[in-house]
Design an enzyme around this catalytic site. Structure first.
Site, PDB file in Angstrom:
ATOM      1  N   THR A   1     -11.305  35.235  27.692  1.00 44.05           N
ATOM      2  CA  THR A   1     -10.302  34.391  27.048  1.00 44.05           C
ATOM      3  C   THR A   1      -9.743  35.074  25.799  1.00 44.05           C
ATOM      4  O   THR A   1     -10.280  36.071  25.312  1.00 44.05           O
ATOM      5  CB  THR A   1     -10.928  33.050  26.625  1.00 44.05           C
ATOM      6  OG1 THR A   1     -11.950  33.312  25.646  1.00 44.05           O
ATOM      7  CG2 THR A   1     -11.544  32.322  27.814  1.00 44.05           C
TER       8      THR A   1
ATOM      9  N   PHE B   1     -15.744  38.586  44.184  1.00 48.13           N
ATOM     10  CA  PHE B   1     -16.594  39.055  43.085  1.00 48.13           C
ATOM     11  C   PHE B   1     -17.172  37.828  42.404  1.00 48.13           C
ATOM     12  O   PHE B   1     -16.473  37.116  41.673  1.00 48.13           O
ATOM     13  CB  PHE B   1     -15.733  39.876  42.123  1.00 48.13           C
ATOM     14  CG  PHE B   1     -16.475  40.603  41.031  1.00 48.13           C
ATOM     15  CD1 PHE B   1     -16.992  41.868  41.251  1.00 48.13           C
ATOM     16  CD2 PHE B   1     -16.615  40.036  39.771  1.00 48.13           C
ATOM     17  CE1 PHE B   1     -17.632  42.567  40.227  1.00 48.13           C
ATOM     18  CE2 PHE B   1     -17.252  40.719  38.751  1.00 48.13           C
ATOM     19  CZ  PHE B   1     -17.768  41.990  38.977  1.00 48.13           C
TER      20      PHE B   1
ATOM     21  N   GLU C   1     -11.150  36.955  33.022  1.00 50.17           N
ATOM     22  CA  GLU C   1     -11.458  38.307  32.518  1.00 50.17           C
ATOM     23  C   GLU C   1     -11.530  38.339  30.990  1.00 50.17           C
ATOM     24  O   GLU C   1     -11.203  39.345  30.360  1.00 50.17           O
ATOM     25  CB  GLU C   1     -10.442  39.358  33.006  1.00 50.17           C
ATOM     26  CG  GLU C   1      -9.935  39.211  34.413  1.00 50.17           C
ATOM     27  CD  GLU C   1     -10.994  39.398  35.476  1.00 50.17           C
ATOM     28  OE1 GLU C   1     -12.169  39.570  35.112  1.00 50.17           O
ATOM     29  OE2 GLU C   1     -10.650  39.361  36.653  1.00 50.17           O
TER      30      GLU C   1
ATOM     31  N   GLY D   1     -19.168  31.020  31.889  1.00 48.96           N
ATOM     32  CA  GLY D   1     -17.934  31.756  32.026  1.00 48.96           C
ATOM     33  C   GLY D   1     -17.920  32.937  31.077  1.00 48.96           C
ATOM     34  O   GLY D   1     -18.155  34.083  31.457  1.00 48.96           O
TER      35      GLY D   1
ATOM     36  N   LEU E   1      16.630  27.671  30.166  1.00 55.33           N
ATOM     37  CA  LEU E   1      17.168  27.164  31.430  1.00 55.33           C
ATOM     38  C   LEU E   1      17.382  25.652  31.407  1.00 55.33           C
ATOM     39  O   LEU E   1      17.896  25.092  32.380  1.00 55.33           O
ATOM     40  CB  LEU E   1      16.232  27.522  32.580  1.00 55.33           C
ATOM     41  CG  LEU E   1      15.915  29.003  32.785  1.00 55.33           C
ATOM     42  CD1 LEU E   1      14.922  29.189  33.908  1.00 55.33           C
ATOM     43  CD2 LEU E   1      17.173  29.807  33.055  1.00 55.33           C
TER      44      LEU E   1
ATOM     45  N   PHE F   1     -20.099  36.180  17.903  1.00 60.92           N
ATOM     46  CA  PHE F   1     -19.989  35.409  19.143  1.00 60.92           C
ATOM     47  C   PHE F   1     -20.805  34.118  19.095  1.00 60.92           C
ATOM     48  O   PHE F   1     -20.570  33.203  19.868  1.00 60.92           O
ATOM     49  CB  PHE F   1     -20.454  36.260  20.339  1.00 60.92           C
ATOM     50  CG  PHE F   1     -19.533  37.404  20.628  1.00 60.92           C
ATOM     51  CD1 PHE F   1     -18.430  37.230  21.446  1.00 60.92           C
ATOM     52  CD2 PHE F   1     -19.738  38.651  20.071  1.00 60.92           C
ATOM     53  CE1 PHE F   1     -17.572  38.265  21.727  1.00 60.92           C
ATOM     54  CE2 PHE F   1     -18.885  39.712  20.327  1.00 60.92           C
ATOM     55  CZ  PHE F   1     -17.801  39.516  21.157  1.00 60.92           C
TER      56      PHE F   1
END
Length: 395
Positions: free
Chosen positions: A376, A140, A374, A148, A349, A394
């Protein structure tokens, strides 16, 4: 399973709220079927695949036989599974490794969905049965080196020349492109963004795997170059016009991520839990210390909340009621919490956690990619901000 193995099995369960009781017997049976596949075919091999940066193409036929390729689509050899069943499969696959869940996502949620949603009947008949059977792999091509999060500024251009289309441009971070037989390429035209099915053996199409990755190493991402790629008019996806075309496919993939991220989180939690029960410090197991128990409780709580969020969205999707901002809420929350859980598990750990003997750091590294592609964190935050305030921010 001992702590030295690649991840914990799942009889120890972080389910504090009996979330399993919210699933149907059919859903649980399908989940268990995928879990068995992951335990048998992925867990024993994933550390080696990751270290060697190898995508195991040999497991594609088994995935196809389980009906995992295009599983949420109807007809054309696809399984027609529900959204919740698709989510549970994504959960179990990503508990094995994000890269292998990503393969199913790229093949089914992106490439196959593009054809299923926007293709002609001839295109559907030609490609979808072969893709569901794993006989044809798709990719795709939307993201570009300079586009991006802002695909509306893509530079790839398709111009008409008689009965043909000529494509020129570049794509980046395209999963599976170097092993694919077809690419869904999105290009600007004089009539806006349109989608095209591009057989990858078309002259002028080149896919080159990206090297030196620190994340998603058991997966394939590529650069694509398109140089005077000539296609017949029939290559265009007739139902896709404008950015709505690719975005509808991306929403399918984002939905799977909401579940998948919780699979990586669960696997890391279970590994830390098993390790803390067996690892002795100052003559008592780590699990007996208050700080360790606080970490485990916080991890389990976030997994439970993430599962309830995923399930609610799955039920909405199956009812045809899920909205785009809700997908953003799920992806933003579950990716953010999952990567925090994986990092916390790694810290529990100690030094052993930086090796491939244990999965949390591998999961955390993979989730750096998952939370980036897909959409950020920042983009999904602004989608939600726009929904809440009514003011787009935006730019």
């Amino acid at each position: 399973m001992t702590p030295e193995s690649n991840g914990a099995t799942v009889p120890d369960n972080p389910d504090l709220l009996d979330i399993d009781s919210l699933f149907t017997p059919t859903e649980l049976a399908f989940r268990d079927k995928v879990r068995t596949f992951v335990d048998a075919s992925i867990r024993p091999n994933i550390a080696g695949w990751y270290e060697d940066a190898v995508f195991p193409v040999e497991i594609i036929p088994e995935m196809a036989s389980l009906g995992l390729l295009g599983m949420h689509l109807d007809g054309y050899g696809c399984a027609g599974r529900s959204a919740v069943e698709y989510g549970l499969a994504a959960l179990e696959l990503e508990a094995g490794d994000s890269g292998l869940r990503t393969f199913v996502s790229v093949q089914g949620s992106l490439a196959m969905s593009a054809i299923h949603k926007h293709g002609s009947e001839q295109q559907k008949q030609e490609w979808l049965p072969r893709m569901a059977a794993g006989e044809a792999i798709g990719c795709f091509g939307l993201t570009e080196p300079g586009a991006g999060s802002d695909p509306g500024n893509m530079k790839t251009f398709a111009r008409q020349e008689g009965d043909s289309w000529i494509l020129n441009g570049s794509k980046r971070w395209i999963g599976l492109a170097s092993i694919a037989q077809l690419a869904i390429i999105w290009a600007m035209t004089d009539d806006g963004v349109r989608g095209f099915i591009v057989p990858t053996d078309t002259p002028g199409f080149t896919a080159s795997p990206i090297q030196g990755k620190l994340s998603m190493r058991a997966s394939i991402q590529c650069d694509i170059e398109l140089r005077d790629v000539r296609l017949p008019a029939s290559a265009q996806l007739p139902g896709a016009k404008g950015l709505r075309g690719p975005f509808e496919c991306l929403n399918e993939a984002r939905y799977g991520i909401i579940w998948g991220a919780m699979g990586a989180a669960r696997d890391s939690y279970l590994t830390a839990l098993a390790y803390s029960k067996e690892r002795l410090q100052f003559d008592r197991p780590l699990a007996g210390y208050q700080l360790t128990q606080e970490k485990l409780v916080n991890m389990a709580l976030e997994i439970n909340k993430g599962m309830l969020l995923a399930l609610q969205l799955g039920r909405l999707k199956d009812a045809g009621k899920m909205l785009p901002h809700q997908i953003s809420a799920g992806k933003l929350n579950n990716c953010r919490e999952a990567i925090a859980i994986c990092r916390e598990a790694r810290s529990m750990l100690g030094g052993n956690g930086i090796t491939l003997d244990y999965p949390p750091l591998r999961h955390a590294n993979n989730l750096e990619s998952v939370r980036t592609y897909e959409g950020t964190d920042e983009v999904h935050t602004l989608v939600l901000g726009n929904h809440i305030t009514g003011i787009p921010a935006f730019r």
